[in-house]
Design an enzyme around this catalytic site. Sequence first.
Site, PDB file in Angstrom:
ATOM      1  N   GLY A  46      51.550  19.403 -47.949  1.00 49.16           N
ATOM      2  CA  GLY A  46      52.737  18.904 -47.261  1.00 49.16           C
ATOM      3  C   GLY A  46      52.327  17.945 -46.158  1.00 49.16           C
ATOM      4  N   GLN A  51      53.310  13.801 -38.096  1.00 50.15           N
ATOM      5  CA  GLN A  51      51.849  13.913 -38.123  1.00 50.15           C
ATOM      6  C   GLN A  51      51.151  12.559 -38.266  1.00 50.15           C
ATOM      7  OE1 GLN A  51      52.214  17.173 -41.211  1.00 50.15           O
ATOM      8  NE2 GLN A  51      50.348  17.817 -40.193  1.00 50.15           N
ATOM      9  N   CYS A  91      47.046  23.621 -41.448  1.00 50.06           N
ATOM     10  CA  CYS A  91      47.743  22.417 -41.012  1.00 50.06           C
ATOM     11  C   CYS A  91      46.739  21.278 -40.946  1.00 50.06           C
ATOM     12  CB  CYS A  91      48.358  22.658 -39.627  1.00 50.06           C
ATOM     13  SG  CYS A  91      49.280  21.235 -39.009  1.00 50.06           S
ATOM     14  N   LEU A  92      47.125  20.135 -41.492  1.00 44.76           N
ATOM     15  CA  LEU A  92      46.216  18.988 -41.489  1.00 44.76           C
ATOM     16  C   LEU A  92      45.996  18.470 -40.066  1.00 44.76           C
ATOM     17  CD1 LEU A  92      47.565  17.194 -44.683  1.00 44.76           C
ATOM     18  CD2 LEU A  92      45.527  18.644 -44.471  1.00 44.76           C
ATOM     19  N   HIS A 133      57.390  24.887 -42.443  1.00 41.19           N
ATOM     20  CA  HIS A 133      56.260  24.372 -41.652  1.00 41.19           C
ATOM     21  C   HIS A 133      56.461  22.879 -41.350  1.00 41.19           C
ATOM     22  CE1 HIS A 133      51.715  24.149 -40.905  1.00 41.19           C
ATOM     23  NE2 HIS A 133      52.046  22.878 -41.042  1.00 41.19           N
ATOM     24  N   GLU A 134      56.848  22.111 -42.385  1.00 39.78           N
ATOM     25  CA  GLU A 134      57.012  20.654 -42.195  1.00 39.78           C
ATOM     26  C   GLU A 134      58.237  20.360 -41.318  1.00 39.78           C
ATOM     27  OE1 GLU A 134      54.498  19.133 -42.911  1.00 39.78           O
ATOM     28  OE2 GLU A 134      53.639  20.526 -44.366  1.00 39.78           O
ATOM     29  N   HIS A 137      57.356  20.591 -37.763  1.00 38.02           N
ATOM     30  CA  HIS A 137      56.710  19.370 -37.246  1.00 38.02           C
ATOM     31  C   HIS A 137      57.770  18.381 -36.766  1.00 38.02           C
ATOM     32  CE1 HIS A 137      52.446  19.890 -37.906  1.00 38.02           C
ATOM     33  NE2 HIS A 137      52.585  20.174 -39.195  1.00 38.02           N
TER      34      HIS A 137
HETATM   35  O1  K1U Z   1      51.740  20.148 -42.517  1.00 36.55           O
HETATM   36  C1  K1U Z   1      50.578  20.120 -42.829  1.00 36.55           C
HETATM   37  O2  K1U Z   1      49.722  19.945 -41.989  1.00 36.55           O
HETATM   38  C2  K1U Z   1      50.171  20.333 -44.263  1.00 36.55           C
HETATM   39  C3  K1U Z   1      49.785  21.773 -44.575  1.00 36.55           C
HETATM   40  C4  K1U Z   1      50.977  22.445 -45.239  1.00 36.55           C
HETATM   41  C5  K1U Z   1      50.956  23.941 -45.284  1.00 36.55           C
HETATM   42  C6  K1U Z   1      49.915  24.646 -45.835  1.00 36.55           C
HETATM   43  C7  K1U Z   1      49.943  26.033 -45.887  1.00 36.55           C
HETATM   44  C8  K1U Z   1      51.028  26.704 -45.412  1.00 36.55           C
HETATM   45  C9  K1U Z   1      52.066  26.002 -44.846  1.00 36.55           C
HETATM   46  C10 K1U Z   1      52.038  24.627 -44.789  1.00 36.55           C
HETATM   47  C11 K1U Z   1      48.583  21.752 -45.495  1.00 36.55           C
HETATM   48  O3  K1U Z   1      48.626  21.238 -46.540  1.00 36.55           O
HETATM   49  S1  K1U Z   1      47.131  22.528 -44.939  1.00 36.55           S
HETATM   50  C12 K1U Z   1      46.017  22.367 -46.331  1.00 36.55           C
HETATM   51  C13 K1U Z   1      46.300  23.327 -47.422  1.00 36.55           C
HETATM   52  O4  K1U Z   1      46.961  24.317 -47.222  1.00 36.55           O
HETATM   53  C14 K1U Z   1      45.765  23.080 -48.784  1.00 36.55           C
HETATM   54  C15 K1U Z   1      44.902  22.067 -49.055  1.00 36.55           C
HETATM   55  C16 K1U Z   1      44.442  21.858 -50.351  1.00 36.55           C
HETATM   56  C17 K1U Z   1      44.840  22.663 -51.366  1.00 36.55           C
HETATM   57  C18 K1U Z   1      45.711  23.698 -51.110  1.00 36.55           C
HETATM   58  C19 K1U Z   1      46.188  23.906 -49.825  1.00 36.55           C
HETATM   59 ZN    ZN Z   2      51.157  21.098 -40.323  1.00 31.23          ZN
END
Ligand code: K1U
Ligand code: ZN
Length: 167
Positions: A46, A51, A91-92, A133-134, A137
């Site tokens: 996401g 972000q 979270c990225l 979550h998004e 943000h």
């Molecule tokens: O909002 C963001 O920073 C993105 C975030 C979204 C998210 C992940 C997990 C739970 C709630 C919201 C991410 O994508 S973090 C990376 C991640 O979870 C992932 C990366 C690669 C493959 C699978 C998952």
């Molecule tokens: Zn996030």
Amino acid sequence: MAILQILQYPDTRLHTIAKKVAQVNDVTRKLVKNMAETMYAAPGVGLAATQVDVHEQVIVVDVSEEHNQLQVFINPEILSISGEQDGEEGCLSVPGIYETVRRADKVTVQALNLNGESFTLEAEGFLAVCIQHEMDHLRGKVFVEYLSQLKQTRLRAKLKKRRREAL
Ligand code: K1U
Ligand code: ZN
């Protein structure tokens, strides 16, 4: 297309409240394309416009196994929620940190698509978590703010140390 820079917590710009998109146009569509490319490259499931330092209500999500089912939500609004789930989130903007957060299990979201048309989606499980979550943000909230003050203080120290060591 372009890979955009993702703001890193505790950057104060992550606390900016996003404005509604007044009109879905080519500028919005270009932003969505770049956000999707950035999310897939990260990789993530996401990304919110906040972000990438664009303070408009746009989010992209793809929770499919093959990473080929992009979902776009412009001006998303939660119409209803039900149930509860505890899930591990990342979270990225806070790389390498995974913590358990309690969220609604099901959400009904109304949003605009890339053509500016309104749609309603009922989401549950991990998709519901990602949407919440998004959307946080867009309201200037980062998932670590659900943690206790003690955990947040320790986390900020850990990130500071990690960044110092990376220099
Ligand atoms: O909002 C963001 O920073 C993105 C975030 C979204 C998210 C992940 C997990 C739970 C709630 C919201 C991410 O994508 S973090 C990376 C991640 O979870 C992932 C990366 C690669 C493959 C699978 C998952
Ligand atoms: Zn996030």
